[in-house]
Design an enzyme around this catalytic site. Structure first.
Site, PDB file in Angstrom:
ATOM      1  N   SER A 231       0.841  -1.197   0.000  1.00 51.96           N
ATOM      2  CA  SER A 231       0.000   0.000   0.000  1.00 51.96           C
ATOM      3  C   SER A 231       0.874   1.244   0.000  1.00 51.96           C
ATOM      4  CB  SER A 231      -0.884   0.026   1.252  1.00 51.96           C
ATOM      5  OG  SER A 231      -0.100   0.311   2.407  1.00 51.96           O
ATOM      6  N   ASP A 232       0.358   2.330  -0.545  1.00 53.37           N
ATOM      7  CA  ASP A 232       0.986   3.615  -0.258  1.00 53.37           C
ATOM      8  C   ASP A 232       0.844   3.843   1.241  1.00 53.37           C
ATOM      9  OD1 ASP A 232       2.232   6.056  -0.467  1.00 53.37           O
ATOM     10  OD2 ASP A 232       0.996   6.762  -2.131  1.00 53.37           O
ATOM     11  N   TRP A 233       1.693   4.674   1.791  1.00 53.57           N
ATOM     12  CA  TRP A 233       1.771   4.812   3.245  1.00 53.57           C
ATOM     13  C   TRP A 233       0.474   5.408   3.809  1.00 53.57           C
ATOM     14  CZ3 TRP A 233       5.302   2.281   1.304  1.00 53.57           C
ATOM     15  CH2 TRP A 233       6.439   1.837   1.974  1.00 53.57           C
ATOM     16  N   GLY A 234      -0.266   4.584   4.544  1.00 53.48           N
ATOM     17  CA  GLY A 234      -1.525   5.021   5.140  1.00 53.48           C
ATOM     18  C   GLY A 234      -2.730   4.851   4.240  1.00 53.48           C
ATOM     19  N   ALA A 235      -2.593   4.079   3.160  1.00 54.91           N
ATOM     20  CA  ALA A 235      -3.696   3.936   2.197  1.00 54.91           C
ATOM     21  C   ALA A 235      -4.688   2.848   2.569  1.00 54.91           C
ATOM     22  CB  ALA A 235      -3.137   3.655   0.801  1.00 54.91           C
TER      23      ALA A 235
END
Length: 759
Positions: A231-235
């Site tokens: 995932s993108d960071w915090g997605a």
């Protein structure tokens, strides 16, 4: 570690341990399982340098990272159109990662430049999916040649920063396939990245992290991706459903929250443990791919890599304008350097890709080997306010010089990760500076430092324009070498520069309404739109000048007709007709015939960069297959070529076509058509097999009337009007116009016959 040993390792893991592998231990590491000897694995930001954080970690570039080398950003490297050069950059980055124990570098960033306003355009390659895919593919291959992984991002349709974590990119399937998916497709198939980073946004209402269609059906099943998706960071939004969809790794740590959800879902029968095991297997495969190939002897030399960054920068800087051959500059000229960026260049963007450079070369420092220059700061970029003292000093210096070189561009406050640009202008104080200098100096050259297109209200006032983009820490030396002719510019624009923002095809819908953005322009992104509209642009896609001239001739196709299952070889001769050696980017475009589908008039299908000595000629060859002529047909759910005459165009840009030739392509695939009583005659005519069956039912003579009435009617009805009436008449109309010769039953039988063609 072999696949068998990895499976054996997984069999020894508890449910909790397997679930724990699916999220990070912290910002940059996967979790270790000490009792089984499974190591933590470090990933780090890129994509144009190593942003390794040893202590305080974040994903926005707030906290300091180790000293490293900043290579040219994606906006610049794409302008090189040089696959080999970008492969070298990848090799260098891969070696740096090995030396620092980094298993995966997060990049390349390869989203399409839908609008000049996207704040992260400086990281992205192009408005064209082929350029994005080929440049990214070269970087991926280079990095991974050092047994270090890459993570192409952000998958998928992440084309704005505004509301990037919640917005839904609403895109039709054909546009997704031809533009946004295509940017990733070639790189995934050819270069086999170890990981893929899923984006924040939703796609047609579904979170990208939760889209089985894109993460599994297309990415894995169609394209053959065999790594893990992070995932993108915090997605992460819905962890269990995302795991089912094909998202293996959540980053950063969720402090055990989502791990517990995975465990509960397995125990409650909501998640098959086989899916979890598969995810862990994919993660461990990549973790051990690096662990088993660690280069303990890897070292990196900041000075050596700085020189590589300079070599790359030399081919990323575009000469946009050179009236009266004002460039290259003569060493005995009285030259003035004006602008803050001559001393402190803007060479990279802000955010997660920000590199802590150990060394930066400015143009002012680098020019000393050529000549002495006078310098004036001209402006400050902390805020967009004219400093009258700095302006007056710059004008005075320019007035006394033979040539004034103004270093201008966009400050960090105008473009960065996290927010989108509000307009396409450089700061007003810089425009004023250029105008005032032009009033006292006729020989003005502007060097631009920016990550995406800008308006140039002074374009007709200056003699020369150099687009330096954000070309890395060695940009000053590279720009100076081009200014004085030690390097012959060879870069080309990987994006169009419109005259004004309102000309962009996404202008009316960009950013959308709250959490929804409609991609109303469809496939007409960038030059596909401008060329179709025959719209004037500031500088077209593919444009870039040289200090020499190139002549194109002798275009040859190895066939003039083919089936869509065949390939065609295209050859063209390129000659350097100038007095200095130079490199040329040869661009191949395809123009489709007018058919049933609305298509761009030019689509880049291949390119090659060659180097030629004065007087030298080389033959450039391309091989095109079905995909070069196809569009994505949503009925077939596949790529399709319509029968017709296709034009192959070879040019210096999308607007500078030097030679062209045609080839007739016969489609071997019939597109199923559902016929009804409401189907017009023209649609039947588009299918020769259908038209042959329908001819007896289309009573043209009855519609035209008998001979006596025909003469009178001809005064009121032109042949063009009659042809149109017949063409657009639905099948059911034959009941009214056949004078009883055709019944409803007849037409229903016709429809059945026509639809039988689909079987």
């Amino acid at each position: 570690m072999t696949a068998e040993k990895i499976k054996e390792l997984i069999s020894q893991m508890t449910l909790e341990e397997k679930a724990s592998m699916c999220s990070g231990a912290d910002f940059w590491h996967t979790k270790a399982i000490e009792r089984l000897g499974i190591p933590a694995s470090m990933v780090s930001d890129g994509p144009h340098g190593l942003r390794k954080q040893d202590e305080k970690a974040d994903h926005l570039g707030v906290n300091e990272s180790i000293k490293a080398v900043c290579f040219p950003a994606g906006c610049a490297t794409a302008a090189s159109f040089n696959r080999d050069l970008i492969y070298l950059m990848g090799e260098t980055l891969g070696n740096e990662c090995q030396a620092e124990g980094v298993s995966v570098i997060l990049g390349p960033a390869m989203n399409i430049k839908r609008s000049p306003l996207c704040g992260r355009n400086f990281e992205y390659y192009s408005e064209d999916p082929l350029v994005a895919s080929e440049m990214a593919g070269a970087l991926i291959a280079g990095v991974q040649s050092k047994n270090v992984g890459t993570s192409p991002k952000h998958f998928l349709a992440n084309n704005q920063e505004t509301r990037r974590m919640t917005v839904s990119s609403n895109v039709d399937e054909r546009t997704l396939r031809e533009i946004y998916l295509a940017a990733f497709e070639g790189a995934v198939k050819k270069s086999k990245p170890w990981t893929i980073m899923s984006s924040y946004n939703r796609i047609n209402g579904i979170h990208a992290t939760e889209s089985k269609k894109h993460l599994t059906d297309i990415l894995r099943d169609e394209w053959g991706f065999d790594g893990y998706v992070v995932s993108d960071w915090g997605a992460v939004f819905n962890r269990v459903e995302e795991l089912k969809a094909g998202l293996e790794l959540e980053m950063p740590s969720s402090n055990g929250e989502n791990d517990r959800k995975i465990v509960a879902a397995v125990r409650e029968g909501k998640l098959d443990e086989v899916i979890l095991d598969r995810a862990v297997e994919r993660l461990l495969t990549i973790i051990y791919r690096f662990e088993d190939n660690k280069n303990e002897n890897a070292v990196w030399d900041l000075e050596k890599d700085h020189e590589i960054a300079k070599k790359i920068a030399e081919e990323t800087i575009v000469l946009l304008k050179n009236d009266n051959n004002i460039l290259p500059l003569k060493t005995d000229a009285n030259v003035a350097f004006i602008g803050k960026y001559a001393l402190k260049p803007r060479y990279q963007g802000g955010g997660s890709s920000h590199i802590n450079s150990k060394k930066v070369t400015s143009a002012l420092d680098s020019v000393e080997k050529y000549t002495k220059v006078t310098y004036a700061q001209g402006f400050d970029d902390k805020e967009d306010v004219t400093d009258e003292k700095l302006l007056a000093e710059a004008v005075a210096v320019a007035k006394q010089a033979d040539v004034a070189v103004i270093f201008a561009g966009l400050p960090d406050s105008f473009e960065s990760e996290g927010f989108d640009r509000e307009h396409m202008r450089i700061p007003n104080c810089q425009n004023e500076l250029i105008d005032k200098v032009c009033e006292v100096q006729k020989n003005v050259i502007v060097v631009l430092h920016n990550g995406s297109p800008v308006e140039m209200p002074w374009v007709n006032k200056v003699s020369g324009i150099i687009e330096a983009y954000l070309s890395g820490e060695a940009c000053g030396a590279a720009v100076t070498d081009i200014l004085f002719g030690a390097v012959n510019p060879s870069a080309k624009l990987p994006e169009s520069f419109p005259i004004k923002l309102e000309d962009n095809s996404s202008y009316l819908s960009y950013l959308g309404e709250k959490n929804e953005v409609e991609y109303t322009e469809g496939v007409f992104v960038g030059y596909r739109y401008y060329d179709k509209k025959k719209m004037d642009v500031l500088f077209p896609f593919g444009h870039g000048l040289s200090y020499t001239e190139f002549e194109y001739s002798n275009l040859k196709l190895d066939k003039t007709a083919m089936k869509d299952t065949d390939t065609i070889k295209v050859c063209v001769d390129i000659k350097n007709t100038g007095k200095v050696a130079g490199k040329e980017v040869v661009q191949l475009y395809v123009s489709a015939p007018t058919g049933t589908v609305i298509r761009p008039i030019n689509e880049l299908r291949d390119f090659a960069k060659i180097e030629l000595q004065p007087g030298e000629t080389k033959t450039v060859s391309f091989t095109l297959d079905k995909r070069a002529f196809a569009y994505f047909n949503t009925t077939l759910d596949d790529w399709h070529v319509e029968s017709g005459e296709y034009i192959i165009r070879i040019g210096k840009s999308s607007r500078s076509i030097e030679c062209e030739a045609g080839v007739y392509i016969e489609s071997t695939v019939r597109v199923p058509v559902v016929y009804t009583l409401d189907t017009p005659v023209c649609d039947i005519k588009d299918d020769p097999m259908a038209y042959e069956i329908a001819k007896p039912y289309i009573q043209v003579d009855e519609i035209m009337g008998d001979s006596e009435e025909g003469d009178a009617a001809s005064e009121a009805i032109s042949p063009q009007m009659l042809a149109a009436m017949i063409n657009f008449l639905p099948i059911r109309g034959m009941i009214s116009f056949s004078n009883g010769k055709i019944s409803l039953k007849d037409l229903e039988e016709l429809v059945d016959k026509l639809n039988s063609l689909n079987k």
